[in-house]
Design an enzyme around this catalytic site. Sequence first.
Site, PDB file in Angstrom:
ATOM      1  N   ARG A  41       0.800  -1.228   0.000  1.00  0.00           N
ATOM      2  CA  ARG A  41       0.000   0.000   0.000  1.00  0.00           C
ATOM      3  C   ARG A  41       0.833   1.279   0.000  1.00  0.00           C
ATOM      4  O   ARG A  41       0.560   2.182  -0.777  1.00  0.00           O
ATOM      5  CB  ARG A  41      -0.934   0.015   1.216  1.00  0.00           C
ATOM      6  CG  ARG A  41      -1.943  -1.110   1.232  1.00  0.00           C
ATOM      7  CD  ARG A  41      -2.864  -1.038   2.430  1.00  0.00           C
ATOM      8  NE  ARG A  41      -3.720   0.134   2.391  1.00  0.00           N
ATOM      9  CZ  ARG A  41      -4.640   0.400   3.308  1.00  0.00           C
ATOM     10  NH1 ARG A  41      -4.814  -0.414   4.330  1.00  0.00           N
ATOM     11  NH2 ARG A  41      -5.394   1.482   3.218  1.00  0.00           N
ATOM     12  N   HIS A  87      -8.830  -3.231  -6.587  1.00  0.00           N
ATOM     13  CA  HIS A  87      -8.451  -2.541  -5.339  1.00  0.00           C
ATOM     14  C   HIS A  87      -9.657  -2.432  -4.420  1.00  0.00           C
ATOM     15  O   HIS A  87     -10.354  -1.410  -4.409  1.00  0.00           O
ATOM     16  CB  HIS A  87      -7.909  -1.141  -5.674  1.00  0.00           C
ATOM     17  CG  HIS A  87      -7.062  -0.545  -4.589  1.00  0.00           C
ATOM     18  ND1 HIS A  87      -5.806  -1.021  -4.263  1.00  0.00           N
ATOM     19  CD2 HIS A  87      -7.287   0.505  -3.754  1.00  0.00           C
ATOM     20  CE1 HIS A  87      -5.293  -0.298  -3.292  1.00  0.00           C
ATOM     21  NE2 HIS A  87      -6.176   0.638  -2.960  1.00  0.00           N
ATOM     22  N   TYR A 131     -19.017  14.249 -10.769  1.00  0.00           N
ATOM     23  CA  TYR A 131     -19.015  15.463 -11.582  1.00  0.00           C
ATOM     24  C   TYR A 131     -17.802  15.550 -12.510  1.00  0.00           C
ATOM     25  O   TYR A 131     -17.850  16.245 -13.518  1.00  0.00           O
ATOM     26  CB  TYR A 131     -19.037  16.712 -10.699  1.00  0.00           C
ATOM     27  CG  TYR A 131     -20.271  16.811  -9.838  1.00  0.00           C
ATOM     28  CD1 TYR A 131     -21.545  16.887 -10.403  1.00  0.00           C
ATOM     29  CD2 TYR A 131     -20.178  16.835  -8.447  1.00  0.00           C
ATOM     30  CE1 TYR A 131     -22.673  16.981  -9.612  1.00  0.00           C
ATOM     31  CE2 TYR A 131     -21.300  16.935  -7.644  1.00  0.00           C
ATOM     32  CZ  TYR A 131     -22.551  17.002  -8.238  1.00  0.00           C
ATOM     33  OH  TYR A 131     -23.672  17.095  -7.460  1.00  0.00           O
TER      34      TYR A 131
END
Length: 845
Positions: A41, A87, A131
Amino acid sequence: MPEITDANDSEDIMEFVDVVSVSSAMRQSYLDYSLQVIVGRALPDMRDGLKPVHRRILYAMYESGFTYDKPYRKSARAVGDIMGKYHPHGDVSIYEAMVALGQHWTTNAMLIDPQGNFGNIDGDSPAAMRYTEARLSPAAMSFFEDIEKNTVPWLPNYDETEQEPTVLPIPYPNLLVNGSSGIAVGIACEIMPHNMREVVEATKILMADPDAPAGQVLAVLKGPDFPTAGIVHGLDGFANAFETGSGRIYNRARYEIEPRNGRSEQIVVTEIPHRVVKADILLQIKDLVAEKKIDGIVDLADESNRDGIRIVIAIRRDESAEAIMAQLFKMTSLEVSRTYNCTTIENNQPVKQGLRYIINAWIAFRRQVIHDRTIYLRDKAQAEHHIYEGYRKALDRLDEVIALIRNAGSQADAKDGLIQLLEVSEIQADKIINLRLGRLTGMELQRIMDELREIEARIKHLTSIVESPAMIDEIICTELDKAAASFGRPRLSEVAHNLSSITAEDMIPREDVVVMMTVAGYVKRLPTSAITTQNRGTRGKSGISIGEGDRIAFLRECHSHDLIMAVTASGQAMGIKAYQIPETPAQSRGRHIRNVIPGLDEEILTVLTIPDLTAEQRADCDPERGSLYSIVSLSKKGVIRRTPITDFTSITRGSGIRGLQFREGDSYAACFVMHRDDDLLITGSNGKTIRLSIASINEQSRGGTGVVGMKLPDGAVVIGASVIPGGKNEGQNLVLVTEKGFGKRTLTSEFEVQNRGGQGNYLLKANVRKLGRILKADVVPDGDDIVFMTANGVSNRLSVSDLRVVGRVTTSGVILVRLDQGDQLVDFAVVSPENDQSDIATTEG
């Protein structure tokens, strides 16, 4: 589990149970978790410079066709594919990682091409993923040119329904170009971004010689190059990072000074450090002004727009914009330090290596990619050659092939017949059977033969690449140049050498000044030109306003960058730079010393000016003659102590240090900074003077009590001590002054060096009733001036050349200053003459 019916059954079951301690189990579990966080990670892979989340973002978008040659797609859709396939973590964290790859102020070579609000340099958050839109950038697409050519290993995804690459076959060292930052469990990574063109050139140097001298590589890889530009300095840290993986550099904002109106100026900041939020800088400046930690800023405005950053800082008239900017560099994020910590993942383990090692690791990785890609292409070409070889065999016996196929009972029979007739493989037989009749024309037959020859040439070329490391390196260099031409850009961050030594102090004008302080503790700073040279015997001008009952205590000439050391009655030494003492108008009373030197709350014995020495000067110590510079203190009873100047380096800290100590019943007389070649003249109230070589006085620590320098009769005390620089008499005069304004000038050559503990020679047999008590004696070089101060604050300045040279005991002196009734001299200082003779003191005393 079977039911336990008796003790024997219980014992049988215990055979299958492992007994472990809770602490051991937790320790192992935490270690497993830590390793997973580190490898899976937080830290980037040394080869492609990507963390797993970034690699999965790019691959999922590539697999879904979100490429730069196609329309933008909703970010939410990309995040869904990434989270669902590769993921399985929070969508917010995935989106944040995705946004970071598409911010031009964060990364050098953007890997995500964004559309919509992806945040800004002010720290505003990006719009929600529903958006915004995104697609892979051209730079990111170059990562996948070789992905399907058997160049990298693959592993199953988290639920084993998909395959994902463990590393991407990137064509340039992305880890250095874009940098990386991450914090794992007990391990962190911090690698700055660098200019792609410089990285490419450095990589080509190390390809030719992995052990190339650092200077050769760093001549092209000049330092980090931040997307927000700015100025980079402190490159010794970068050189360390190149070899060791650790090192500190500094990123400073770029600014210009523009005229504002009248005599005032304004600072315009046009570039800020990397990863610094512009809004935070504005808030920091506002807080500093509100808290009065920075004085001189009268206005602050943010005039930034889409064309660039523009922070305007208006400066008060007559303030130094450079000095204020230096303070801002020190106290705000307009300058930040960045520390390299090149910890990355190599072979599934965290390692810390220098930039040289990282580049060499990428070179080895890329060489393997080119080798594997070439073998893949050669295998593919050989398979194609195999097909065309079958075509050739069929064409050589075309009539027999046609007849066999025509007479065959089935396609399988035709296939078996071709295998036996032409001695071809099953694959070749399938291709021959499926060959279109249109390709049996004479022109097509010739084309097949030409293609066969081209394939053979290709196989030969690919084989030569596989067998030639030099050719592989040549291919890597060509692809590096292509990447630099396509995605590189000129350097943005200016590399400034030796800038790290510039501080606020360097911005302060360098000038000679006079520091004056009253007994009540009011202090002020004036340029030496503020006190006008006058004729001997004149009354003088008022140089400083003092309160009723107050009087001048100290008058010192120094340089604006010298350290002013104040020693209190308890022996505590505290310091401040001369330029930090406020320069106030001539008629101003000044500011109290307690408001100038924080923590000072005692009576001051003396004020001393300490020059700012270099490291070499501080370290210079002769075993026989002592330190190059020493602090020399003298008591009223003639006891002298010499202490290395290095013992006083920390006097600027809040509480100061223990500076002077005297024997019981004794007190302070004088204190100097002396070179080991200097001589010291000591004058007693009995009119005698002794000359000592300071090198003959052994050095002691600050806690020492000293040795006898001058032997004085009962009732006599030291009233003056003077330094003869270098022990040289040429141009040196000893000037003695009495309380009633009388004095005399005697050459220092009339005094020979004596052993410490002597009584000295007579300088003046004072008539106390006529001349007053001997006030002070000091060495004055030819051409210098003397500034006298009276108890009522009247000053007078005259040149030493106006005084006639007389012998040690031949005269009682002449009138130097005519005093008002009840006034008396309290001090004088030696100053250098100034060309500026303007009289800024206008009030007659």
